[in-house]
Write an enzyme that holds these catalytic residues in place. Structure first.
Site, PDB file in Angstrom:
ATOM      1  N   TYR A 148      86.392  48.775 126.241  1.00  0.00           N
ATOM      2  CA  TYR A 148      87.737  49.247 126.572  1.00  0.00           C
ATOM      3  C   TYR A 148      88.405  49.814 125.324  1.00  0.00           C
ATOM      4  O   TYR A 148      88.916  50.941 125.340  1.00  0.00           O
ATOM      5  CB  TYR A 148      88.564  48.106 127.163  1.00  0.00           C
ATOM      6  CG  TYR A 148      90.040  48.376 127.243  1.00  0.00           C
ATOM      7  CD1 TYR A 148      90.893  47.978 126.213  1.00  0.00           C
ATOM      8  CD2 TYR A 148      90.592  49.027 128.345  1.00  0.00           C
ATOM      9  CE1 TYR A 148      92.256  48.238 126.264  1.00  0.00           C
ATOM     10  CE2 TYR A 148      91.958  49.278 128.414  1.00  0.00           C
ATOM     11  CZ  TYR A 148      92.784  48.884 127.371  1.00  0.00           C
ATOM     12  OH  TYR A 148      94.137  49.142 127.421  1.00  0.00           O
TER      13      TYR A 148
HETATM   14  N1  LIG Z   1     100.450  46.958 130.986  1.00  0.00           N
HETATM   15  C1  LIG Z   1     100.357  46.780 129.689  1.00  0.00           C
HETATM   16  O1  LIG Z   1     100.938  45.831 129.128  1.00  0.00           O
HETATM   17  C2  LIG Z   1      99.560  47.733 128.864  1.00  0.00           C
HETATM   18  C3  LIG Z   1      99.117  48.945 129.396  1.00  0.00           C
HETATM   19  N2  LIG Z   1      98.392  49.806 128.598  1.00  0.00           N
HETATM   20  C4  LIG Z   1      97.933  51.080 129.174  1.00  0.00           C
HETATM   21  O2  LIG Z   1      98.995  51.697 129.886  1.00  0.00           O
HETATM   22  C5  LIG Z   1      98.485  52.309 131.088  1.00  0.00           C
HETATM   23  C6  LIG Z   1      99.193  51.713 132.290  1.00  0.00           C
HETATM   24  O3  LIG Z   1      99.009  50.300 132.274  1.00  0.00           O
HETATM   25  P1  LIG Z   1      99.148  49.470 133.653  1.00  0.00           P
HETATM   26  O4  LIG Z   1     100.271  50.029 134.417  1.00  0.00           O
HETATM   27  O5  LIG Z   1      99.104  48.027 133.318  1.00  0.00           O
HETATM   28  O6  LIG Z   1      97.791  49.923 134.375  1.00  0.00           O
HETATM   29  P2  LIG Z   1      97.046  49.242 135.635  1.00  0.00           P
HETATM   30  O7  LIG Z   1      96.032  48.265 135.096  1.00  0.00           O
HETATM   31  O8  LIG Z   1      98.062  48.794 136.584  1.00  0.00           O
HETATM   32  O9  LIG Z   1      96.204  50.513 136.196  1.00  0.00           O
HETATM   33  C7  LIG Z   1      96.892  51.662 136.604  1.00  0.00           C
HETATM   34  C8  LIG Z   1      96.141  52.291 137.725  1.00  0.00           C
HETATM   35  O10 LIG Z   1      94.902  52.872 137.277  1.00  0.00           O
HETATM   36  C9  LIG Z   1      94.091  52.979 138.440  1.00  0.00           C
HETATM   37  N3  LIG Z   1      92.671  53.152 138.118  1.00  0.00           N
HETATM   38  C10 LIG Z   1      91.858  52.272 137.511  1.00  0.00           C
HETATM   39  N4  LIG Z   1      90.594  52.753 137.448  1.00  0.00           N
HETATM   40  C11 LIG Z   1      90.612  53.964 138.073  1.00  0.00           C
HETATM   41  C12 LIG Z   1      89.629  54.950 138.361  1.00  0.00           C
HETATM   42  N5  LIG Z   1      88.347  54.768 138.022  1.00  0.00           N
HETATM   43  N6  LIG Z   1      90.012  56.066 139.019  1.00  0.00           N
HETATM   44  C13 LIG Z   1      91.299  56.259 139.383  1.00  0.00           C
HETATM   45  N7  LIG Z   1      92.288  55.363 139.127  1.00  0.00           N
HETATM   46  C14 LIG Z   1      91.940  54.226 138.496  1.00  0.00           C
HETATM   47  C15 LIG Z   1      94.315  51.676 139.178  1.00  0.00           C
HETATM   48  O11 LIG Z   1      94.018  51.870 140.549  1.00  0.00           O
HETATM   49  P3  LIG Z   1      93.860  50.607 141.537  1.00  0.00           P
HETATM   50  O12 LIG Z   1      95.271  50.232 141.894  1.00  0.00           O
HETATM   51  O13 LIG Z   1      93.060  51.130 142.686  1.00  0.00           O
HETATM   52  O14 LIG Z   1      93.140  49.526 140.768  1.00  0.00           O
HETATM   53  C16 LIG Z   1      95.777  51.354 138.876  1.00  0.00           C
HETATM   54  O15 LIG Z   1      96.629  51.577 139.975  1.00  0.00           O
HETATM   55  C17 LIG Z   1      96.982  52.060 131.082  1.00  0.00           C
HETATM   56  O16 LIG Z   1      96.303  53.176 130.545  1.00  0.00           O
HETATM   57  C18 LIG Z   1      96.824  50.856 130.178  1.00  0.00           C
HETATM   58  O17 LIG Z   1      95.544  50.794 129.569  1.00  0.00           O
HETATM   59  C19 LIG Z   1      98.053  49.495 127.312  1.00  0.00           C
HETATM   60  C20 LIG Z   1      98.456  48.307 126.765  1.00  0.00           C
HETATM   61  C21 LIG Z   1      99.279  47.383 127.479  1.00  0.00           C
HETATM   62  N1  LIG Z   2      94.753  49.153 132.497  1.00  0.00           N
HETATM   63  C1  LIG Z   2      95.347  48.166 131.823  1.00  0.00           C
HETATM   64  N2  LIG Z   2      95.238  48.113 130.489  1.00  0.00           N
HETATM   65  C2  LIG Z   2      95.820  47.066 129.817  1.00  0.00           C
HETATM   66  C3  LIG Z   2      96.558  46.097 130.500  1.00  0.00           C
HETATM   67  C4  LIG Z   2      96.669  46.203 131.914  1.00  0.00           C
HETATM   68  O1  LIG Z   2      97.304  45.359 132.569  1.00  0.00           O
HETATM   69  N3  LIG Z   2      96.052  47.235 132.513  1.00  0.00           N
HETATM   70  N4  LIG Z   2      97.151  45.074 129.830  1.00  0.00           N
HETATM   71  C5  LIG Z   2      97.004  44.924 128.516  1.00  0.00           C
HETATM   72  C6  LIG Z   2      97.653  43.726 127.843  1.00  0.00           C
HETATM   73  O2  LIG Z   2      99.038  43.748 128.119  1.00  0.00           O
HETATM   74  C7  LIG Z   2      97.464  43.644 126.336  1.00  0.00           C
HETATM   75  O3  LIG Z   2      98.036  44.778 125.742  1.00  0.00           O
HETATM   76  C8  LIG Z   2      98.172  42.426 125.788  1.00  0.00           C
HETATM   77  O4  LIG Z   2      97.562  41.280 126.214  1.00  0.00           O
HETATM   78  C9  LIG Z   2      96.187  45.862 127.707  1.00  0.00           C
HETATM   79  N5  LIG Z   2      95.693  46.969 128.491  1.00  0.00           N
END
Ligand SMILES: NC(=O)C1=CN([C@@H]2O[C@H](COP(=O)(O)OP(=O)(O)OC[C@H]3O[C@@H](n4cnc5c(N)ncnc54)[C@H](OP(=O)(O)O)[C@@H]3O)[C@@H](O)[C@H]2O)C=CC1
Ligand SMILES: Nc1nc2c(c(=O)[nH]1)N=C([C@H](O)[C@@H](O)CO)CN2
Length: 236
Positions: A148
């Site tokens: 990742y």
């Molecule tokens: N939330 C956090 O604290 C953090 C987030 N981030 C980054 O910010 C962004 C948003 O985070 P967050 O809202 O938590 O994301 P999520 O984990 O909620 O994922 C967002 C969406 O991506 C979709 N997805 C996953 N795999 C695929 C695929 N192969 N094709 C199409 N769609 C796909 C999922 O669809 P489905 O609903 O079908 O699973 C989901 O709805 C991400 O890039 C994440 O890595 C980084 C650090 C921290």
């Molecule tokens: N696709 C996602 N990426 C990440 C998520 C998540 O919920 N969905 N969450 C994190 C964590 O919040 C991490 O930043 C702290 O534990 C990282 N990426």
């Protein structure tokens, strides 16, 4: 008619918050989603275009590109938000081997944004933006989410390349969050440990990402950069 903003993975959490904010301010929005959710009908009711897309295969990416191009002649911004947060432990527990985990992470976080950016670059308006949602671990790595983290580092490298390729009409930046939102199955113990990793010690919620996206959309002079949303975690 104003050009739409494309958000991948816009049906939940950060992507959904960004889509709702933009719609509330009369932007045209196109989201992609992988699995159906009630939020999608709510967005459509507000005028959003929703494209079902699974980036796990190149055919899925190509089909998505065709759908995007059937809905828009031009694009104001592309926000690559779709993501799976796989650890080596969870990946192997679901039956994937190391090669499959790496392929899955690179496909969604690198190959999909790369292919969509190249296919849609002529559609981008003057003064357009591309935003890659990376992660704090892009610079630091992760001993539990190795593939990742590597894929997020590669996604940030796309920021540098596309910023150079598409200047001066398009700005390209990374947003690198650490903890912004917890997940529904996070235990109290996990939450306390995650909160302790930053010097601000909070979990700010999706609006922190909304504010960062809007800063970049309104900027005239920021490109090839990373907006770090990490509560000072790098100082701990
Ligand atoms: N939330 C956090 O604290 C953090 C987030 N981030 C980054 O910010 C962004 C948003 O985070 P967050 O809202 O938590 O994301 P999520 O984990 O909620 O994922 C967002 C969406 O991506 C979709 N997805 C996953 N795999 C695929 C695929 N192969 N094709 C199409 N769609 C796909 C999922 O669809 P489905 O609903 O079908 O699973 C989901 O709805 C991400 O890039 C994440 O890595 C980084 C650090 C921290
Ligand atoms: N696709 C996602 N990426 C990440 C998520 C998540 O919920 N969905 N969450 C994190 C964590 O919040 C991490 O930043 C702290 O534990 C990282 N990426």
């Amino acid at each position: 008619m104003s050009a739409p903003i494309l958000i991948t993975g816009g049906a939940q959490r950060l992507g959904l918050a960004i889509a709702k904010d933009l719609l509330s301010r009369q932007f045209k929005v196109i989201i992609t989603y992988r699995s159906k959710k009630p939020s999608i009908d709510e967005l459509i009711a507000q005028g959003c275009i929703a494209i079902q897309a699974d980036f796990s295969t190149d055919n899925g990416i190509a089909a998505c590109i065709n759908e995007i191009q059937s809905h828009a002649q031009s694009i104001r911004a592309i926000i690559h938000n779709a993501s799976d947060w796989d650890s080596e432990k969870s990946g192997m527990a679901s039956g994937l081997d190391a090669a499959q985990i790496m392929q899955k992470m690179m496909q969604v976080h690198v190959s999909a944004p790369y292919q969509i950016n190249l296919a849609c670059k002529e559609m981008l308006t003057d003064h357009a933006d591309i935003i890659h949602m990376t992660d704090y671990v892009q610079d630091k790595g992760s001993n539990k989410h190795i593939a990742y983290a590597a894929s997020k580092a590669a996604l940030h490298n796309l920021t540098l390349s596309f910023a150079s390729l598409l200047a001066p009409s398009v700005k390209v930046n990374s947003i690198a969050p650490s903890l912004l939102m917890f997940n529904i199955d996070d235990t109290e113990q996990y939450k306390q440990k995650a909160l302790s990793k930053s010097i601000l010690g909070i979990c700010p919620g999706a609006q922190e990402a909304v504010k960062a996206v809007n800063f970049l959309l309104n900027s005239d002079y920021v490109t090839g950069q990373t907006l770090h949303l990490n509560g000072g975690r790098h100082l701990k």
